[in-house]
Design a protein around this motif. Structure first.
Motif, PDB file in Angstrom:
ATOM      1  N   ARG A 597      -4.377   7.106   4.468  1.00 19.07           N
ATOM      2  CA  ARG A 597      -5.466   7.887   3.884  1.00 19.07           C
ATOM      3  C   ARG A 597      -6.311   8.506   4.987  1.00 19.07           C
ATOM      4  NH1 ARG A 597     -10.568   6.272   2.041  1.00 19.07           N
ATOM      5  NH2 ARG A 597      -9.994   4.096   2.374  1.00 19.07           N
ATOM      6  N   ASN A 598      -6.690   9.776   4.782  1.00 15.86           N
ATOM      7  CA  ASN A 598      -7.503  10.514   5.741  1.00 15.86           C
ATOM      8  C   ASN A 598      -8.910  10.754   5.197  1.00 15.86           C
ATOM      9  OD1 ASN A 598      -5.417  10.887   7.752  1.00 15.86           O
ATOM     10  ND2 ASN A 598      -4.458  12.336   6.335  1.00 15.86           N
ATOM     11  N   GLN A 599      -9.805  11.172   6.067  1.00  8.17           N
ATOM     12  CA  GLN A 599     -11.203  11.363   5.680  1.00  8.17           C
ATOM     13  C   GLN A 599     -11.390  12.452   4.638  1.00  8.17           C
ATOM     14  OE1 GLN A 599     -14.040   9.605   6.531  1.00  8.17           O
ATOM     15  NE2 GLN A 599     -12.473   8.166   7.271  1.00  8.17           N
ATOM     16  N   ASP A 600     -10.460  13.408   4.562  1.00 11.08           N
ATOM     17  CA  ASP A 600     -10.608  14.490   3.587  1.00 11.08           C
ATOM     18  C   ASP A 600     -10.296  14.048   2.163  1.00 11.08           C
ATOM     19  OD1 ASP A 600      -7.832  14.269   3.633  1.00 11.08           O
ATOM     20  OD2 ASP A 600      -7.505  16.178   4.662  1.00 11.08           O
ATOM     21  N   GLY A 602      -7.238  13.073   1.177  1.00 11.79           N
ATOM     22  CA  GLY A 602      -5.793  13.118   1.008  1.00 11.79           C
ATOM     23  C   GLY A 602      -5.105  12.033   1.827  1.00 11.79           C
ATOM     24  N   TYR A 603      -3.801  11.963   1.671  1.00  7.42           N
ATOM     25  CA  TYR A 603      -2.985  10.988   2.394  1.00  7.42           C
ATOM     26  C   TYR A 603      -1.899  11.723   3.174  1.00  7.42           C
ATOM     27  CZ  TYR A 603      -4.973   7.360  -0.700  1.00  7.42           C
ATOM     28  OH  TYR A 603      -5.824   6.513  -1.372  1.00  7.42           O
ATOM     29  N   GLY A 604      -1.585  11.198   4.353  1.00  6.85           N
ATOM     30  CA  GLY A 604      -0.445  11.693   5.107  1.00  6.85           C
ATOM     31  C   GLY A 604       0.777  10.847   4.832  1.00  6.85           C
ATOM     32  N   ASN A 605       1.938  11.365   5.180  1.00  8.88           N
ATOM     33  CA  ASN A 605       3.157  10.616   4.894  1.00  8.88           C
ATOM     34  C   ASN A 605       3.308   9.393   5.784  1.00  8.88           C
ATOM     35  OD1 ASN A 605       5.570  10.400   3.312  1.00  8.88           O
ATOM     36  ND2 ASN A 605       6.733  10.949   5.134  1.00  8.88           N
ATOM     37  N   ARG A 606       2.653   9.417   6.917  1.00  8.03           N
ATOM     38  CA  ARG A 606       2.600   8.266   7.817  1.00  8.03           C
ATOM     39  C   ARG A 606       1.181   8.133   8.322  1.00  8.03           C
ATOM     40  NH1 ARG A 606       6.316   9.749  12.562  1.00  8.03           N
ATOM     41  NH2 ARG A 606       5.214   7.978  13.459  1.00  8.03           N
ATOM     42  N   PRO A 607       0.759   6.961   8.776  1.00 11.02           N
ATOM     43  CA  PRO A 607      -0.575   6.844   9.363  1.00 11.02           C
ATOM     44  C   PRO A 607      -0.765   7.843  10.495  1.00 11.02           C
ATOM     45  CG  PRO A 607       0.390   4.670   9.016  1.00 11.02           C
ATOM     46  CD  PRO A 607       1.469   5.665   8.714  1.00 11.02           C
ATOM     47  N   GLY A 608      -1.849   8.600  10.429  1.00  8.64           N
ATOM     48  CA  GLY A 608      -2.121   9.612  11.445  1.00  8.64           C
ATOM     49  C   GLY A 608      -1.583  10.983  11.126  1.00  8.64           C
ATOM     50  N   SER A 609      -0.738  11.104  10.094  1.00 11.29           N
ATOM     51  CA  SER A 609      -0.207  12.417   9.713  1.00 11.29           C
ATOM     52  C   SER A 609      -1.239  13.172   8.889  1.00 11.29           C
ATOM     53  CB  SER A 609       1.080  12.269   8.906  1.00 11.29           C
ATOM     54  OG  SER A 609       2.107  11.699   9.681  1.00 11.29           O
ATOM     55  N   PRO A 610      -1.237  14.511   8.943  1.00 14.58           N
ATOM     56  CA  PRO A 610      -2.194  15.287   8.148  1.00 14.58           C
ATOM     57  C   PRO A 610      -1.942  15.119   6.654  1.00 14.58           C
ATOM     58  CG  PRO A 610      -0.563  16.728   9.180  1.00 14.58           C
ATOM     59  CD  PRO A 610      -0.368  15.374   9.768  1.00 14.58           C
ATOM     60  N   SER A 611      -2.991  15.260   5.872  1.00 16.31           N
ATOM     61  CA  SER A 611      -2.880  15.106   4.421  1.00 16.31           C
ATOM     62  C   SER A 611      -2.008  16.197   3.830  1.00 16.31           C
ATOM     63  CB  SER A 611      -4.264  15.174   3.778  1.00 16.31           C
ATOM     64  OG  SER A 611      -5.095  14.143   4.246  1.00 16.31           O
ATOM     65  N   ASP A 612      -1.182  15.831   2.853  1.00 10.33           N
ATOM     66  CA  ASP A 612      -0.442  16.812   2.072  1.00 10.33           C
ATOM     67  C   ASP A 612      -0.318  16.311   0.639  1.00 10.33           C
ATOM     68  OD1 ASP A 612       2.201  15.412   1.632  1.00 10.33           O
ATOM     69  OD2 ASP A 612       2.284  15.503   3.810  1.00 10.33           O
ATOM     70  N   GLU A 634     -12.541  10.070  -6.149  1.00 10.89           N
ATOM     71  CA  GLU A 634     -13.247  11.336  -6.393  1.00 10.89           C
ATOM     72  C   GLU A 634     -13.065  12.284  -5.212  1.00 10.89           C
ATOM     73  OE1 GLU A 634     -15.742   8.755  -3.962  1.00 10.89           O
ATOM     74  OE2 GLU A 634     -14.660   8.409  -5.842  1.00 10.89           O
ATOM     75  N   ARG A 635     -12.957  11.722  -3.998  1.00 10.39           N
ATOM     76  CA  ARG A 635     -12.723  12.556  -2.816  1.00 10.39           C
ATOM     77  C   ARG A 635     -11.306  13.127  -2.848  1.00 10.39           C
ATOM     78  NH1 ARG A 635     -13.955   9.510   2.611  1.00 10.39           N
ATOM     79  NH2 ARG A 635     -15.908   9.207   1.467  1.00 10.39           N
ATOM     80  N   SER A 636     -10.362  12.329  -3.326  1.00 14.53           N
ATOM     81  CA  SER A 636      -8.983  12.812  -3.446  1.00 14.53           C
ATOM     82  C   SER A 636      -8.897  13.944  -4.467  1.00 14.53           C
ATOM     83  CB  SER A 636      -8.054  11.665  -3.847  1.00 14.53           C
ATOM     84  OG  SER A 636      -8.065  10.638  -2.886  1.00 14.53           O
ATOM     85  N   VAL A 637      -9.598  13.792  -5.588  1.00 12.50           N
ATOM     86  CA  VAL A 637      -9.612  14.850  -6.613  1.00 12.50           C
ATOM     87  C   VAL A 637     -10.182  16.129  -6.030  1.00 12.50           C
ATOM     88  CG1 VAL A 637     -10.682  15.574  -8.781  1.00 12.50           C
ATOM     89  CG2 VAL A 637      -9.678  13.283  -8.579  1.00 12.50           C
ATOM     90  N   ARG A 638     -11.286  16.003  -5.289  1.00 11.41           N
ATOM     91  CA  ARG A 638     -11.911  17.183  -4.704  1.00 11.41           C
ATOM     92  C   ARG A 638     -10.963  17.877  -3.736  1.00 11.41           C
ATOM     93  NH1 ARG A 638     -16.590  14.570  -4.129  1.00 11.41           N
ATOM     94  NH2 ARG A 638     -16.140  14.017  -1.974  1.00 11.41           N
TER      95      ARG A 638
END
Length: 734
Positions: A597-600, A602-612, A634-638
């Motif tokens: 999970r990232n601060q935005d 979203g989640y990346g496919n691996r730790p440290g990967s950008p959210s997609d 709620e952050r993920s929805v946004r």
């Protein structure tokens, strides 16, 4: 967890058979030989990389194995023999680089055993190879007599290997062949890159572009030429490696793609694959390439002072290449896997992690044919990969990372896993032509299952209608969502369970290797068709197979030992939940998913990967299926809503392109969290515009229909956009 064997031990215990023969491709270990046939190149590499200075006995055994390739009638070696030593007719050729490696291997065996006659034999064999190469103007392949040219193209790899062999086999001063080879090598230079191939006329083959493996070999060759006094060779080596580091690097997951186009872009290229030298149109990451990169970066860095900037690039390249070699090492059985691919969401953006290299040329080592598509499982262990990794890493045992700490467990949110109903109502009239789509969908029927398309033998890159577990899941899902009967359910279940292997996992078709991905497809199809108690299903073995796919760091890979990610962690989790089972190390899995999970939001496919959107959908779905509430939803929805474009679809990541498959994952992620897109109407119109003239669906309006995957996306997403899909179905049937 016990430590795996060291790389040299794995090769000696599993790659070599009892008489030091080298089968081309293994599954996880020697109990699962995928390609028992043997190549001259692998036998020579084994002699060059495996024995140490005190391993004269092993060198002798490997020499005996190499001599089985000797042609009894003509000078040189056959290049392909079967497991018993019987020659294959297609091995009755002379590939200069393979023959040169054999000469080099003979010379090394003579050095290790102190046999001067063997070294002299190696020299004579090399002289014949060099003479033939110069006489025929650097051919890619000759006939058995070395008199007729079978392939006039000029691969960079061929020239580079010949340089390396000549450097090892010719006197330290003065070599007419090396002078000619150095001139030849410079013809491949393309700015800061190197062309992978020259045409028979000697011009650059722009369709092939640049390749990581051949560029690394060229850098090694230039390093050797520099040591022999060739002016400018060190600079060429540094430039080519810097090009790989800049243009081939996979920013999201690390490592390097195997290619870039003539304009130095990594992309899918169907034209090059069909009209250039036969190849897969899809780029991939190969562990063997990374071994060569590590060797090349270290060799070039050891030359004259490269300067601070070049030195930093070489150091970063070597470190990243070695990290990929370690990442693709098996933490239990030992050895290294073949590599990693990605499906491309758009022509330029890799997204979905793919554990197979698809549409490879026929007779590729370790390949399987599914209809009109041939693929190589990335979780296979090729002999060439093991031997090059050994040369690059040495005889080390990799230290694998432990699971991250689960600092704060998510709040419980019981999941009912109710797949007894699919929808609460039919789709609104007029959205799409459902009758037309159903005709298209039913026409994918094939034997006891369904294929990816209704076409029997299509051209281009289209799949055919050969039954596959992947497409069976799609068709069954859509028929049930549209309240249509599934014809011959007992037959479909029989076909599905025929794909279960003795290890408990399921393959794409009967007899094909087990994967987490295909196991998910088979099991969920069986569950929704009421076949979980089918007598042909070994549930306990299936659960054991899935649990064996969990890595030390907590995530699941596509096969036992294969690197984990959010995608396959999700598929393994859902399959276990569908079978009323749990992961053995559930807290480690949850910690792994949360570390993606990232601060935005979203989640990346691996730790440290950008959210997609793909990974976000997968991580959220896995947590929900485990009965947990995804934190900060709620952050993920946004974040997901913010990816919607004015046209109605979704970018798959913040700086990515609009994507049909990525849009499905965004819609699904929102739906599981109890939300919908900001502009639902625009999203509906965006999807419905993608129905093709034959009734199927495509990723772009007006394009030919693609596969049952695109149809599944359209049907399931439209039900979610209208709020009519059972939430448990949305979580489990992905």
């Amino acid at each position: 967890m016990t430590s795996p064997p060291s790389l040299r031990s794995f090769v000696r215990q599993h790659v070599l058979d009892e008489v030091a023969r080298v089968p081309a491709v293994l599954g996880r270990d020697s109990a699962d030989v995928i390609t028992p046939d043997r190549t001259l190149r692998d036998a020579a590499l084994a002699l060059l990389t495996l024995p140490g200075p005190d391993d004269a006995a092993l060198a002798g055994r490997l020499l005996d194995s190499l001599r089985e390739f000797a042609d009894p009638e003509l000078p040189g070696f056959r290049e392909l023999i079967d497991v018993t030593g019987a020659p294959h007719p297609i091995g009755d050729v002379r590939t200069p680089s393979a023959q040169a490696l054999a000469a080099w291997a003979l010379h090394r065996a003579g050095t290790l055993t102190g046999d001067d006659a063997l070294r002299a034999e190696a020299g004579g064999h090399w002289e014949r190879v060099a003479e033939a190469v110069l006489r025929h103007d650097w051919p890619a392949r000759l006939d058995r007599s070395a008199d007729a040219v079978l392939d006039e193209s000029g691969p960079l790899e061929e020239t580079a290997v010949l340089v390396l062999a000549a450097d090892a086999l010719t006197p330290a001063t003065g070599s007419a062949f090396l002078d000619a080879a150095a001139d030849r090598l410079e013809r491949y230079v393309h700015g800061d890159a190197a062309w992978d191939r020259l045409t028979p006329r000697g011009a650059p083959d722009t369709l092939r572009g640049h390749r990581t493996g051949s560029s690394a070999l060229a850098a090694l060759a230039w390093a050797a030429l520099h040591r022999r006094g060739r002016a400018g060779a060190a600079d060429l080596a540094r430039r080519v490696l810097a090009h790989v580091h800049e243009h081939h690097r996979h920013v999201g997951t690390g490592g390097y793609w195997d290619r870039s186009s003539a304009d130095s872009a990594v992309r899918v290229d169907a034209v090059a694959a069909l009209h250039g030298h036969p190849d897969s149109p899809f780029p991939a990451k190969f562990v063997a390439d990374h071994a060569l990169l590590a060797l090349a970066a270290r060799a070039v860095a050891a030359l004259d002072d490269p300067g601070e900037a070049d030195g930093a690039v070489l150091k970063a390249l070597a470190q990243e290449a070695e990290a990929e070699l370690e990442r693709y090492s098996d933490p239990v059985a030992g050895g290294v896997f073949h590599g990693q691919g990605s499906w491309f969401s758009t022509p330029t953006d890799p997204t979905v992690p793919l554990a197979r290299h698809v549409m490879v040329p026929a007779r590729t080592a370790g390949s399987f044919a599914v209809g009109n598509t041939t693929y190589v499982p990335f979780h296979a262990k090729h002999a060439r990969t093991q031997l090059l990794a050994l040369a690059a890493l040495g005889d080390r045992t990799v230290a694998f990372p432990a699971a991250p700490e689960l600092v704060e467990r998510p709040e419980p949110d019981p999941f009912d896993n109710d797949l007894g109903h699919v929808t609460t109502g039919r789709l609104s009239e007029g959205l799409v032509d459902l009758d037309h789509y159903l005709r298209w969908l039913r026409s994918t029927a094939s034997g006891l299952g369904y294929g990816l398309t209704p076409y029997r033998s299509p051209l281009g890159l289209r799949s055919d209608r050969t039954a596959q577990t992947f497409s069976v899941l799609h068709v069954v899902s859509d028929l049930l969502a549209l309240d249509e009967p599934v014809p011959n359910t007992p037959g479909v279940l029989t076909g599905v369970f025929a794909t279960q292997n003795p290890d408990g996992g399921f393959g794409e078709q009967p007899g094909l290797p087990s994967e987490t991905f295909t196991t998910y497809c088979a099991v969920l199809t069986a569950v929704v068709l009421g076949g979980a108690d089918h007598p042909g299903f070994d549930r306990d073995a299936c659960v054991a197979f899935l649990r064996s796919c969990q890595r030390p760091e907590g995530g699941f890979g596509n096969a036992p030992g294969f690197p984990g990610d959010a995608w396959h962690s999700h598929l393994a989790t859902l399959t276990l939940v569908a079978l009323d089972a749990r992961p053995e190390r559930e807290d480690d899995l949850v910690a792994y998913l949360l570390s993606c999970r990232n601060q935005d939001g979203g989640y990346g496919n691996r730790p440290g990967s950008p959210s997609d959107t793909f990974a976000t959908f997968r991580a959220i779905g896995a947590l929900i299926a485990l009965g947990l509430r995804p934190p900060h939803s709620e952050r993920s929805v946004r974040w997901l809503r913010g990816l919607q474009t004015a046209a109605g679809g979704f970018r798959y990541r913040t700086d990515g392109a609009e994507s049909f498959v990525g849009s499905y994952h965004a819609i699904g992620g929102l739906y599981m969290l109890g939300a919908r897109p900001a502009d639902t109407g625009a999203c509906v119109r965006w999807i419905t515009a993608r129905q093709s003239a034959d009734g199927g669906f495509s990723r772009a309006p007006g394009a030919p229909s693609e596969t049952t995957d695109e149809g599944f996306i359209a049907v399931q997403a439209l039900h979610m956009l209208e709020g009519k899909l059972n939430r448990s179905w949305a979580v489990m049937m992905t």
